[in-house]
Design an enzyme around this catalytic site. Structure first.
Site, PDB file in Angstrom:
ATOM      1  N   SER A 709       0.805  -1.228   0.000  1.00  0.00           N
ATOM      2  CA  SER A 709       0.000   0.000   0.000  1.00  0.00           C
ATOM      3  C   SER A 709       0.835   1.274   0.000  1.00  0.00           C
ATOM      4  CB  SER A 709      -0.943  -0.001   1.210  1.00  0.00           C
ATOM      5  OG  SER A 709      -0.212   0.009   2.418  1.00  0.00           O
ATOM      6  N   LYS A 752      -7.081   3.702   8.050  1.00  0.00           N
ATOM      7  CA  LYS A 752      -6.117   4.648   7.457  1.00  0.00           C
ATOM      8  C   LYS A 752      -6.708   6.053   7.373  1.00  0.00           C
ATOM      9  CE  LYS A 752      -3.727   1.136   4.688  1.00  0.00           C
ATOM     10  NZ  LYS A 752      -3.434   0.651   3.323  1.00  0.00           N
TER      11      LYS A 752
END
Length: 804
Positions: A709, A752
């Site tokens: 990511s 996140k």
């Protein structure tokens, strides 16, 4: 050859048995062969030869065989001496006694196995004067020791001693059951007192050293008295041994007697109405009559009762069988609680106990709705996955309350023994059923809600693999016939609602994970934590610290400061501890002053908890080229991380530091390769890649980092460093990259995004396919953040570095 001494204890075996000569005076008068002054020596390992006694000897040592053969060819005389240490295989002169007996070889026999056996008779005692030869065998100059002849008629004292010896020996024979009956007859027919002493001395069961001492005594009277003392000692030993034998026999007879008495007593009690054991059995049978259970269980129970009736209560197996039957009776087979199908009540209970979690609440209400309409369905195996402290375990208790079912929690963290799940076989000492059967027995319901807490932390070692045992438990197609080793019967677990909890799915065995219906639980936003604190944590801590009835007001702003400045977590455990610290300080103040300020301010928080532990200032601005802000997911929730890039003169090498995993390293390589392939497009001099070394570093090097990511973040940081442009401030990003320039979706979006919100980010760049994940977040929690949904890496650079 092997046989037993005449007076030997049955367990002591010797290599010979003395033989009585036909004529007791053979040792003195038989044959007129004179005894030479020098004679071959025959060492004996485990006996002492006395004059007049005949014994067979197996000769094995080469030196002894030569001595015997030479003597047998001449006068057939050898000097027999005992070894001081019977364990020595090849003795030297110093290992032999100095007093022995001259012996005549009566017979020499060659054995089939090649060995030699001789029959010898003792003649006269002698003492070794000196050794005249050592090869091929020992030969010594000897001096004969004459015996004094004493008449029993002339010496009454000696006569009494000899008579006592004969009586003592006879008593020992009578007390020794293994002695031959002929031994008493032999003793009675011995008339020569000297031979009697020698015969008994040879046969008495005493040490070799004591026999040698008897042989060395020159005075026959003293030798007789010494022998009498030794016989007295042996008689006492024989009597003691006989007493112990009789006592053992008596105890055995006593046990047999008690057994027959118990049987008679049992018969009497049957006439009077039975004993306590029978009452217990009858009570168990009475309970079984009203018990609802399968035919197989009923049949096994009846067999166990029949076995129990044939056993005595004092036997070890009685308690094993009784405990097994007791388990079968206490276990709920078909009895369970009645489910509550009131969906409105269930929703109120779930909302009361937990704030948010709308997705999981909807799933549970759907399950209740189907159950209400259909009346019966196999229970699903749910698995709540999420960071610590978000209420996975407590949610299980609320579900049990909403369904009106019993609640059981099994902690699986660190479990390594398969028997904890399947149980032990009841034949083992201390055997118990598995924890699942124990729990069902405890709650007395066949359809409880069982929480399998921390299923991702199940261990594995030589005791077995508990994860494999759970495969049967958590499979709706199999668990209706779950087999517990202790119960020795199949049990239906299909009515049980199993709910597993885990922090990380990667640690769960794939076959086990396939049986679970995964429900992801995300971390809480700051706004959610404020509501949880107001509704649950603050009232709980007030009550725990004795402030339940004391008015205390903590505003949303104060709670927000406590959350942002003193915690960094997805759940609320650390927040709960900080609120406990606040309540302890308030309790202390109230105990001293007996009053409190009605409102807790931010200054009060800082005074109690100290200076803020966390600050967002460090994360808000990337103030130099080559630094980009990425978003990461951890098992405790989301976080932000810097990607730092620096250029230096060199040969185009790429260095990666910061404890990065292989996937993350490959993302950096892919990012660099993409920029090299599209250098002209972004106005980058291709020579830069040849003349500059590129160093990519991710701070907090002690923490392992991995995953794809951070791909777009690494590419942005490298492009920023090469182009010399700063990354747009307050921008965070997450997404996987490809060499074709595509941006791919990643997981953990809610954690996140909330981490970006906590850190003060204003813009977030992510893959267009993650838009659906963002829409699941309450819009009020992400207010003020602008989202950029991108498809290509070109779009990422346009946003972050203003490439247009």
């Amino acid at each position: 050859m092997k046989s037993k001494e005449l007076f030997a204890r049955p367990e002591d075996e010797m290599e010979f048995m003395p033989i009585i000569p036909l004529n007791e005076d053979d040792s003195e008068n038989a044959d007129e062969v004179a005894i030479p002054s020098e004679i071959a020596l025959l060492p004996l390992r485990n006996t002492v030869l006395f004059p007049g006694v005949v014994i067979p000897i197996t000769v094995g040592r080469d030196r002894s065989v030569k001595a015997v053969n030479d003597a047998y060819k001449t006068d057939k005389l050898v000097g027999v001496v005992a070894q001081k240490d019977s364990t020595i295989e090849e003795p030297f002169i110093k290992d032999l006694e100095t007093v022995g007996t001259v012996a005549k070889i009566i017979k020499l026999i060659k054995m089939p196995d090649g060995g030699t056996t001789i029959i010898i008779q003792g003649r006269k005692r002698f003492t070794i004067e000196k050794i005249v030869a050592e090869e091929p065998y020992f030969k010594a100059a000897i001096k004969l020791l004459e015996e004094e002849k004493i008449s029993l008629e002339n010496d009454q004292h000696f006569a009494a001693t000899v008579s006592s010896i004969k009586d003592l020996a006879s008593q020992i024979i009578l007390l020794s059951p293994n002695m031959p009956s002929e031994a008493s007859v032999i003793l009675k027919n011995i008339e020569n007192p000297a031979f009697l002493i020698h015969f008994v001395s040879s046969n008495i069961n005493i040490d070799l050293k004591e026999k040698q001492e008897l042989l060395e005594i020159n005075d026959i009277k003293i030798r007789a008295e010494k022998l009498m003392h030794l016989l007295n000692r042996e008689l006492q030993f024989a009597e003691l041994k006989n007493q112990l034998t009789n006592k053992t026999k008596t105890e055995l007879d006593k046990q047999q007697k008690e057994y027959f008495l118990q049987q008679q007593l049992k018969s009497i009690k049957e006439e009077l109405g039975g004993d306590s054991n029978e009452r217990e059995i009858r009570e168990m049978q009475k309970k079984a009559e009203t018990k609802k259970w399968p035919e197989a269980a009923k049949e096994l129970f009846n067999k166990g009762v029949a076995k129990l009736e044939r056993m005595h209560a004092s036997t070890p197996d009685y308690s094993v069988v009784y405990n097994h039957l007791d388990l079968m009776l206490e276990l709920s087979w078909e009895e369970g609680t009645t489910d509550s199908y009131d969906l409105g009540k269930a929703k109120k209970i779930l909302d009361r106990d937990h704030y948010g979690m709308n997705k999981i609440k909807e799933r549970l209400l759907e399950y209740l709705a189907v159950l209400k309409l259909k009346g019966d369905m196999k229970s699903p195996i749910l698995c709540f996955v999420g960071p610590p402290g978000i209420g996975k375990t407590s949610l299980g208790r609320s579900i049990a309350s909403a369904l009106n079912r019993k609640y059981v929690r099994l902690s699986l963290g660190g479990l390594r023994d398969e028997s904890e799940i399947r149980g032990h076989r009841k034949t083992y000492i201390g055997a118990m059923p598995g924890r699942i059967i124990q729990s069902i027995r405890k709650v007395k319901s066949s359809n409880p809600v069982i929480i399998l807490d921390e299923i991702d932390k199940v261990g594995k070692d030589f005791h077995g693999d508990p994860s494999s045992a759970l495969l049967e438990v958590l499979d709706p197609e199999q668990n209706h016939t779950f087999y517990d080793n202790y119960l020795e019967l199949e049990y239906d677990l299909s009515k049980v609602l199993f709910i597993a909890t885990a922090n990380d799915l990667q640690n769960i065995q794939p076959a086990l994970r396939d049986r679970l219906e995964i429900i992801d639980l995300n971390g809480y936003a700051v706004e959610e934590k404020v509501q949880i604190a107001k509704r649950h944590l603050v009232p709980k801590q007030k009550e725990m610290h004795g402030l339940k009835n004391v008015p205390i007001k903590i505003s949303d702003a104060v709670l927000t400061k406590a959350i942002e400045d003193y915690t960094r977590e997805s759940g609320v455990r650390e927040l709960d501890r900080q609120l406990a610290s606040i309540m302890r300080a308030l309790a202390k103040e109230y105990a001293i002053k007996e009053k409190l300020k009605p409102t807790v301010t931010e200054k009060d928080i800082q005074k109690i908890l100290g200076k803020p532990r966390y600050s967002n200032d460090l994360y808000k601005v990337a103030n130099m080229p080559g630094v980009a802000v990425g978003l990461a997911w951890t098992y405790v929730g989301g976080d932000i991380l810097f990607i730092e890039t620096s250029l230096s003169d060199g040969k185009g090498e790429l260095k990666l530091t910061g404890n990065l995993g292989n996937v993350m390293k490959e993302s950096a390589i892919s990012a660099l390769t993409y920029l090299q392939a599209n250098a002209k497009k972004y106005g980058i001099d291709p020579e830069t890649f040849q003349k500059k070394n590129i160093h990519v570093h991710v701070p907090e090097g002690a923490v392992p980092k991995d995953g794809p990511s951070a791909g777009i973040t690494m590419m942005t940081a490298i492009a920023s460093a090469i182009a010399g442009k700063k990354v747009k401030p307050y921008v965070a990003m997450t997404g996987e990259i490809t060499l074709r320039g595509q941006v791919l979706p990643v997981g953990g979006i809610k954690e996140k995004i909330l981490a970006a919100k906590r850190a003060g980010m204003k813009e977030v760049v992510l893959c267009w396919q993650n838009e659906k994940d963002v829409q699941e977040i309450n819009s009020g929690y992400i207010k003020g953040i602008k989202f950029h949904y991108v498809k290509t890496m070109q779009q990422v650079l346009d946003i972050a570095l203003n490439y247009n």
